[in-house]
Design a protein around this motif. Structure first.
Motif, PDB file in Angstrom:
ATOM      1  N   UNK B 101       0.790  -1.228   0.000  1.00 32.00           N
ATOM      2  CA  UNK B 101       0.000   0.000   0.000  1.00 32.00           C
ATOM      3  C   UNK B 101       0.819   1.273   0.000  1.00 32.00           C
ATOM      4  N   UNK B 102       1.906   1.271   0.748  1.00 35.13           N
ATOM      5  CA  UNK B 102       2.516   2.564   1.052  1.00 35.13           C
ATOM      6  C   UNK B 102       3.942   2.752   0.578  1.00 35.13           C
ATOM      7  N   UNK B 103       4.530   1.756  -0.089  1.00 39.74           N
ATOM      8  CA  UNK B 103       5.973   1.792  -0.258  1.00 39.74           C
ATOM      9  C   UNK B 103       6.529   3.162  -0.626  1.00 39.74           C
ATOM     10  N   UNK B 104       5.863   3.846  -1.547  1.00 38.49           N
ATOM     11  CA  UNK B 104       6.440   5.127  -1.973  1.00 38.49           C
ATOM     12  C   UNK B 104       6.184   6.272  -0.997  1.00 38.49           C
ATOM     13  N   UNK B 105       5.361   6.035  -0.010  1.00 41.42           N
ATOM     14  CA  UNK B 105       4.953   7.162   0.809  1.00 41.42           C
ATOM     15  C   UNK B 105       5.778   7.274   2.086  1.00 41.42           C
ATOM     16  N   UNK B 106       7.053   7.474   1.891  1.00 37.80           N
ATOM     17  CA  UNK B 106       7.950   7.554   3.035  1.00 37.80           C
ATOM     18  C   UNK B 106       7.422   8.564   4.052  1.00 37.80           C
ATOM     19  N   UNK B 107       6.776   9.554   3.521  1.00 41.22           N
ATOM     20  CA  UNK B 107       6.216  10.622   4.335  1.00 41.22           C
ATOM     21  C   UNK B 107       5.450  10.136   5.577  1.00 41.22           C
ATOM     22  N   UNK B 108       4.665   9.067   5.392  1.00 35.79           N
ATOM     23  CA  UNK B 108       3.837   8.616   6.516  1.00 35.79           C
ATOM     24  C   UNK B 108       4.453   7.453   7.277  1.00 35.79           C
ATOM     25  N   UNK B 109       5.693   7.069   6.895  1.00 37.61           N
ATOM     26  CA  UNK B 109       6.107   5.731   7.325  1.00 37.61           C
ATOM     27  C   UNK B 109       6.035   5.497   8.832  1.00 37.61           C
ATOM     28  N   UNK B 110       6.317   6.533   9.627  1.00 39.20           N
ATOM     29  CA  UNK B 110       6.281   6.223  11.064  1.00 39.20           C
ATOM     30  C   UNK B 110       4.868   6.216  11.655  1.00 39.20           C
ATOM     31  N   UNK B 111       3.886   6.501  10.814  1.00 41.70           N
ATOM     32  CA  UNK B 111       2.516   6.410  11.316  1.00 41.70           C
ATOM     33  C   UNK B 111       1.882   5.074  10.938  1.00 41.70           C
ATOM     34  N   UNK B 112       2.582   4.343  10.093  1.00 42.55           N
ATOM     35  CA  UNK B 112       1.994   3.130   9.557  1.00 42.55           C
ATOM     36  C   UNK B 112       2.235   1.924  10.463  1.00 42.55           C
ATOM     37  N   UNK B 113       1.181   1.217  10.655  1.00 40.10           N
ATOM     38  CA  UNK B 113       1.278  -0.021  11.387  1.00 40.10           C
ATOM     39  C   UNK B 113       1.160  -1.145  10.366  1.00 40.10           C
ATOM     40  N   UNK B 114       2.233  -1.814  10.156  1.00 36.17           N
ATOM     41  CA  UNK B 114       2.269  -2.830   9.102  1.00 36.17           C
ATOM     42  C   UNK B 114       1.531  -4.098   9.523  1.00 36.17           C
ATOM     43  N   UNK B 115       0.521  -4.437   8.777  1.00 38.59           N
ATOM     44  CA  UNK B 115      -0.256  -5.650   9.063  1.00 38.59           C
ATOM     45  C   UNK B 115      -0.224  -6.540   7.829  1.00 38.59           C
ATOM     46  N   UNK B 116       0.189  -7.772   7.963  1.00 35.48           N
ATOM     47  CA  UNK B 116       0.231  -8.674   6.794  1.00 35.48           C
ATOM     48  C   UNK B 116      -1.169  -9.184   6.484  1.00 35.48           C
ATOM     49  N   UNK B 117      -1.981  -8.275   6.024  1.00 36.88           N
ATOM     50  CA  UNK B 117      -3.405  -8.564   5.864  1.00 36.88           C
ATOM     51  C   UNK B 117      -3.656  -9.728   4.907  1.00 36.88           C
ATOM     52  N   UNK B 118      -2.915  -9.698   3.788  1.00 35.56           N
ATOM     53  CA  UNK B 118      -3.107 -10.747   2.779  1.00 35.56           C
ATOM     54  C   UNK B 118      -2.819 -12.108   3.396  1.00 35.56           C
ATOM     55  N   UNK B 119      -1.725 -12.144   4.134  1.00 35.02           N
ATOM     56  CA  UNK B 119      -1.337 -13.415   4.732  1.00 35.02           C
ATOM     57  C   UNK B 119      -2.374 -13.884   5.751  1.00 35.02           C
ATOM     58  N   UNK B 120      -2.751 -12.971   6.621  1.00 35.31           N
ATOM     59  CA  UNK B 120      -3.758 -13.320   7.633  1.00 35.31           C
ATOM     60  C   UNK B 120      -5.036 -13.825   6.963  1.00 35.31           C
ATOM     61  N   UNK B 121      -5.408 -13.138   5.904  1.00 30.72           N
ATOM     62  CA  UNK B 121      -6.643 -13.527   5.207  1.00 30.72           C
ATOM     63  C   UNK B 121      -6.472 -14.904   4.577  1.00 30.72           C
TER      64      UNK B 121
END
Ligand SMILES: Cc1ncc(C[n+]2csc(CCOP(=O)(O)OP(=O)(O)O)c2C)c(N)n1
Ligand SMILES: Cc1ncc(C[n+]2csc(CCOP(=O)(O)OP(=O)(O)O)c2C)c(N)n1
Ligand code: SF4
Ligand code: SF4
Ligand SMILES: [Mg+2]
Ligand SMILES: [Mg+2]
Lengths: 287, 566, 287, 566
Positions: B101-121
């Motif tokens: 979702x966010x790779x290019x958006x370094x801007x927000x990186x420290x606000x992002x909580x990475x969840x392996x949604x695809x894997x969990x699903x």
């Protein structure tokens, strides 16, 4: 003549002397009287046009609405109170032109109403323009080189839509018209009765004489339950058959299909809001 | 992290990926947990794909308005992320799969909580469970009891196959389990409070109001955003003893409804923009027949098809002047769910009493927003029967002092009920008596006097006296109210109009006290300001307008009000 | 695949994956390309609905108007410039529900246009209510106890109205669809092509499989100039025939009947006001 | 009897008895004799029977307004007499068969000129000649040359069989012969004057204006009183190179016309009340597509069917606010035949230039009244071509400074012309880009600036400065003007609006100079006063309104103005 409860007495009727509307008017009053239906049980819905003035000349309930819109209020009335005898009546322009969409979908919906169409093949009230049923070449102030559109065939269309009762009659034979109107009113479901009548002021082609000469009765042996035969006869143009073309035995009237009337026959018009149902519902929402 | 008063969660993704289900589930979980909840959605005019979003606010005290502020953002795909990006502040926490979702958006990186949604699903059984896993994560963050979560999942999936239910329980559990690994500053705690409220949206408020008003018949043609009222009444038609008919077009709908009213069944139509345009001839017919009608008009951005699933207050003047010729009408513009219910019930009553068309004017934002409110007080509802039994001398249009002729219906009494779209005699028959014409016009317009007397007063919200008075109507009410509250300026008050026509005679008194007037409208031409000017001569040059298809947000209004109030 | 001039390249198409609309879209583009019609000569008129979004996905002129109103602008366009290839295209709800009146009267008027109806037997865009062609018993959020209205039979109605070209095809057989579309576009006069297609989101009854199983092709020997046979076949409900039901050899296209085009073929759009005609007329008034 | 300046003749009888023919014949006789002529009719909504009347004024100098004053009254039956009785003054001379028509009306007996009409008609060949005999009598009274009378009779009956023509010549001769026996005070003498004018009615003025404006296509559905424009263009379609199509309904009509404009043919619709209501969705479509359209809306009394053949100015606010959503429009309200022609031509030009809907708002009185005017000056007409040739990069909705995107049409150039009722991109494709939405709304509304600049100024009639300013619009113009003239009060002037929306920016300056304002409108709710108030904040409490279905008469207005001006 026997007293007719639908008579208005001395009133000013706005139709032209000699107009076929008078015949339809007379026959309809007699039909209702002979069927022993009380004026208090009859509602005539009409649109706008010369034909559509008919409820003003009869003593019964009336809903004289908008041009082209006789069928929707008729459906609403019948749904609100199925005990009423509801007739939707207007001219050919009103019913097949402006009101064409209601015509086809009311046939599909099949409320138990009678739909009488005064078909003079012209717009009378607006002074003689072509109507959907005007014949090829009919010259008017707007169709200056004659009508080029294919005439609308209401009978064939109603059959194509599996209409529950489809008939055509003519002011040239009032007694047969009465028989057909009786059958139509007694029929359970939507009944179309297209009525040929001359417009003495604006249709100099399709005159009384023309209708006499260009129509004939469906034979006694004719079976109106055969859809394909009905369609064939409806498609004839050389001479136009009169009679009951088609009766569909399978159609259930709209009102009878409505859930609210399945267990309880009381008209919607007589039911009142039950706040306790609402209360229960709201309480359930809150659980 | 300290306790918070109010959290805003935004879930965003393509249509058809279960956002609606996730929204329903979250709302029910939050409600069961005792939070105050508000939810609203904005969506595209398509069935699958695109980017739609739902905003859910939860709080310890009632919240009822859209905010831009986003505390938790859950974008289901990259498109979705871009779609709501403008709502991200430094305080926003974003949940999602960082890589995709966010790779290019370094801007927000420290606000992002990475969840392996695809894997969990995938572990659960496929992509379709992502939405439920997300709900689990949020429930976990909010420390909601598992029993509550499970019971809500059961409620929603119970009708389906057992396997599906089980999978969804697994999914939600997986989400909750995952959230326990989360860095603690994503955790949120908030006070909860038990109440006895019901939760519903605008469409349901109108539908329930119609039921309370004795609606026996609705005829309509589907059109977003007005359809929910038709759907609601269709679905509960059996319970509430009413007929819901889908007409072939809007013209049929309005004429059917008039037929039903004529025959004694209270009726309504629900429609939007173009559908209403098609009904204006029928509206004029109602005016002439003096047959009542209730019209629910849910606005959306025009002209023409415009933005079918978005919001606007652009049809006010059309509702006011729609229909040829001159005849009285009432326009209600509920801004709260309570008002939606109460005014719809009232609409049926007034339509019947005055034999006129009554409008309920809402919009997409109103219809699609929900929150909880105390149960409606049904004891306050009075449904009077205005129909008279006719006798042989009955005249449908008897000329009376106040312009109201007793209304009979066919089949009740011995009289004949004749209604006519032409100018008519007292008996209802067509006439060209031009003196009678004048009497009939006067009779119809005479009702205006009583309508003005009966008019519902606007709500005055805020200090009794003020320097700046903000005026709004309809669906913006809660948003404006909250924005003003935030301004914490004792000199600003709000006047929220729930009836915009006719205006109650006290309006002038209420308005003229303030030095400065500001109008807030969700349209481009300040239509209510035009009414205030043409009716009362009041000029409001300061206008806060929005016509992007979106509702105002509290923050946006706060800013714009601050500037405007200067 | 060969380059198609109607291709839009990479665009976002708002239809659901698996929807039959994609097939119609693809086949229509190929049809036009194979007929060697320039995109600059094609106007697609549509109404509102999922089907009606089609002109946004094709490189040609487009008039995306109101729900139910694709046919009237198509007629106006054709009258203004008969040199254009005009296609009126929408869904079943649009064309037979809201637009029913234009449907029947455009058949009567017979402009030389092609009318493609994406018939998924449901209202897609508004989320699944019944359409006029929805089958008996079809359950939706509004028709909670199932559809009670008689399904609309566009083929039978068009034949009853003496439609000039009446066909039905299905996304289950794209190649045959193409053949029919070609014939329809080449036909001189109004041509109806009703196209069955599954709505994967809201119609769980009339699926791709259902259409496969419940349709069959009219035999090779079938003669589409026999109206009664056409009507019979159109009335079949057990299995629904696909193919060209009816071609009426007698109908003259609307534009060809217009006086302004009788002597002069120059499109109205290219003619300008001749003030000297007006001057002469006014001078005559003053005589 | 001394020479008179102005004579008013009223012919009255049932529909279908030749009043129309008598009217045509008289008008042509009077015109050929060099009189100034004005004629107007009022009639019932029926084909035969009832009572209709025609008022014909003849004068030495132009007359163009309805008067009540009746110098000569010719009632064809007793009903007719009762119908117009209120117009009889002591100076009225009544022509008719005393015994059958008037026996009980001793009151008028010395004003009656007994004519054995039935007998005269019988001598000629039957009752159907009564109307022509009457014309003969009037021609005799006015001492009109027999050659003129005969040539006019020939013109009208020439197409028919020779026998019919001969009979009518006999009839008119018999009438003229009879009038020579009349007591001399019934004889009238008046100055005549030759001119080179044309005589026409409102319907023809609009029709000719459409032709001048380059109308190539009209689609409409018959509806009184708007039909004459359709009929006129149908009848002369071949001459003027245009297509006139009777649509299946008004919805089809407006959508066909939009299709034709889109494809490059200037088009119009003509309609009334309910028909216009049905067109409002299409009107909104025009607003969104930015496809031009010209709408002739001939008003009649509403609501609903109302009084189909009578007159009213009751649809102004509906024309202004009809259609959902927000978009610009122009409303012209011609009050003179010259303005009807000029403004209709201009409507096509402005519609094309600004790509907006333009209204010509008339009414039954305007459409059915005729008088003679100098031949239109065609040299003044400029028909600019606004259509551009497209190239491959063409964008139908290119964003421009003034909001106007060059309009291409399919088949002219290599570009593609995509128009869309949804909110759209510059290319015309559906979009949900909400920033673009805002730009598109701004673009559409931006045109208002130019429209205001282009707005047609109202006519100021009377003293340059005044104390009382009377304001009117549309068809009342001539009537108000003549009434004011009669007041002979130097302090009263008239401001006649021929464009009511948008108002030219100078309006305020024009109006604010006067101490007192009076508005005259042929409706019950002073709709233009409402516009003046909402647009300019001008309050006009003094209102002269009429809503009986009749036009004002000069005398009535004179009285009411006198009272109001106090
Ligand atoms: C919406 C609308 N459009 C047009 C009219 C005008 N109008 C009144 S009656 C009529 C046609 C009447 O023809 P028909 O229905 O055949 O009736 P007839 O007079 O021939 O009996 C028309 C076009 C109207 N009243 N309302
Ligand atoms: C006047 C009007 N009424 C209703 C609508 C809402 N509406 C949009 S599309 C649609 C139905 C679409 O059904 P269909 O034509 O079958 O197309 P599909 O989406 O199934 O392809 C409706 C009712 C509208 N846009 N305008
Ligand atoms: S105009 Fe024609 S239809 Fe109407 S009343 Fe006269 S004759 Fe009959
Ligand atoms: S809703 Fe149905 S018809 Fe519309 S795109 Fe989806 S599958 Fe196709
Ligand atoms: Mg007729
Ligand atoms: Mg569909």
């Amino acid at each position: 003549m026997k007293k007719n409860r639908y008579d208005m007495g001395e009133i000013d009727i706005a139709w032209c002397p000699g107009c076929g509307n008078f015949t339809i008017h007379k026959v309809l009053k007699e039909t209702l009287e002979e069927l022993e239906i009380r004026p208090q049980d009859v509602v005539i819905c009409s649109g706008i046009g010369q034909a559509a003035k008919i409820p003003h000349y009869m003593k019964c309930h009336a809903f004289n609405g908008l041009h082209g819109r006789a069928l929707p209020p008729a459906t609403g009335i019948k749904a609100a109170n199925p005990e009423l005898v509801v007739i939707a009546e207007s001219g050919d322009g009103d019913m097949y032109g402006e009101g064409g969409n209601h015509f086809i979908h009311t046939i599909r919906r099949n409320p138990n109403i009678t739909n009488i169409v005064h078909n003079n093949m012209v717009y009378g009230l607006t002074k003689g323009q072509a109507s959907p049923t005007s014949q090829h070449g009919f010259v008017t102030s707007v169709q200056v080189n004659g009508v080029i559109l294919e005439p609308f065939n209401p009978i064939a269309v109603a059959i194509a839509l599996n209409g529950s009762f489809v008939a055509r009659t003519s002011t040239t034979e009032p007694e047969k018209m009465k028989t057909i109107l009786k059958r139509a009113i007694q029929h359970s479901g939507y009944a179309l009765v297209d009525v040929f009548h001359p417009c003495v002021s604006f249709n100099k082609i399709n005159t009384f004489k023309w209708f006499k000469e260009n129509t004939y009765d469906l034979e006694e042996t004719y079976n109106p339950e055969n859809k394909f035969e009905a369609f064939k006869r409806a498609s004839e143009t050389e001479k136009l058959p009169l009679g009951i073309f088609y009766v569909n035995p399978d159609r259930i009237p709209f009102e009878e299909n409505l859930t609210v009337y399945k267990k309880n026959k009381k008209p919607m018009s007589a039911r009142r809001v039950e706040l306790n149902h609402l209360k229960k519902f709201i309480n359930q929402m809150g659980k | 992290m300290k306790k918070r008063e109010d959290i805003s969660i935004v879930l965003c993704g393509p249509a058809g990926q279960g956002i609606k289900t996730a929204e329903n589930l979250m709302v029910s979980i939050f409600r069961k947990s005792g939070y105050a909840v508000f939810a609203t959605k904005e969506y595209m005019s398509r069935i699958r794909g695109g980017s739609n979003s739902t905003t859910i606010r939860i709080s310890s005290r009632p919240v009822r308005a859209l905010v831009d502020r986003t505390d938790l953002l859950i974008p289901l795909d990259r498109e979705a992320f871009k779609h709501v990006q403008y709502r991200i502040s430094p305080a926003t926490k974003i949940i999602g799969e960082k890589e995709t979702l966010f790779q290019q958006d370094a801007q927000w990186s420290d606000q992002i909580l990475d969840v392996p949604l695809a894997e969990l699903a995938k572990e659960t059984g496929g992509k379709i469970y992502s939405n439920i896993i997300v709900v689990g994560i949020i429930a976990g963050l909010l420390k909601i009891k598992k029993t509550i979560v499970h019971s809500c999942v059961k409620e929603i999936f119970n009708a389906k196959e057992k396997e599906i239910l089980d999978k969804n329980i697994q999914a939600v559990d997986r989400g909750m389990a995952f959230s326990s690994h989360l860095p603690s500053d994503f955790k949120i705690e908030m006070q909860t409070q038990k109440d006895n409220d019901i939760i519903l949206n605008g469409g349901e408020a109108i539908g329930l109001g119609a039921v309370a008003g004795g609606c026996r018949f609705i005829a309509s043609y589907p059109m977003t955003p007005s359809t929910p009222v038709l759907t609601f009444l269709s679905q509960h038609g059996e319970t509430f003893d009413l007929i819901a008919e889908q007409a072939e077009d809007e013209i049929a709908a309005v004429n059917m409804a008039l037929g039903a009213w004529y025959a004694g069944a209270r009726s309504m139509v629900t429609t939007s923009g173009g559908g209403f345009a098609l009904m204006t001839e029928g509206l004029s017919l109602a005016g002439m027949l003096e047959t009542p009608i209730v019209i629910h008009l849910a606005q959306r951005p025009g002209p023409a098809t415009g933005l079918p699933t978005r919001t606007e207050q652009g049809d006010l003047l059309f509702a006011l002047h729609g229909g040829h010729g001159e005849f009285p009408r009432i326009i209600f513009t509920p801004g709260t769910l309570e008002d939606g219910f109460v005014l719809t019930q009232k609409a049926f009553d007034l339509a019947d009493r005055f034999q006129i068309p009554v409008f309920i004017l809402t919009d997409q934002y109103y219809i699609d927003s929900y929150y909880h409110i105390p149960k409606f007080d049904l004891l306050k509802i009075k449904n009077k029967d205005y129909i008279v039994k006719t006798d042989a001398k009955y005249k449908r249009y008897a000329l009376t002092e106040n312009g109201i002729s007793p209304r009979g219906i066919p089949g009740y009494g011995n009289g004949l009920v004749v209604v006519d779209s032409d100018e008519h005699t007292e008996e209802g028959h067509i006439t060209e008596d031009l003196d009678l014409r004048v009497s009939m016009v006067n009779k119809r317009l005479k009702k205006m006097d009583a309508l003005i007397k009966e008019a519902v007063l606007p709500d005055w919200i805020g200090p009794k006296s003020c320097e700046t008075l903000v005026i709004c109507w309809g669906s913006t009410a809660h948003i404006v109210a909250e924005a003003i509250e935030k301004l914490k300026d004792k000199k600003i008050a709000l006047l929220y109009f729930k009836q915009v026509y006719p205006l109650p005679s006290k309006t002038m008194n209420l308005i003229k006290k303030s030095k400065k007037l500001i109008i807030v409208e969700n349209n481009a031409t300040a239509q209510f300001a035009q009414i205030l000017k043409s009716q009362l001569g009041i000029d409001i040059p300061t206008r806060i307008l929005k016509y992007s298809g979106q509702a105002f947000s509290v923050e946006e209004l706060e800013q714009r009000l601050k500037k405007a109030a200067l």
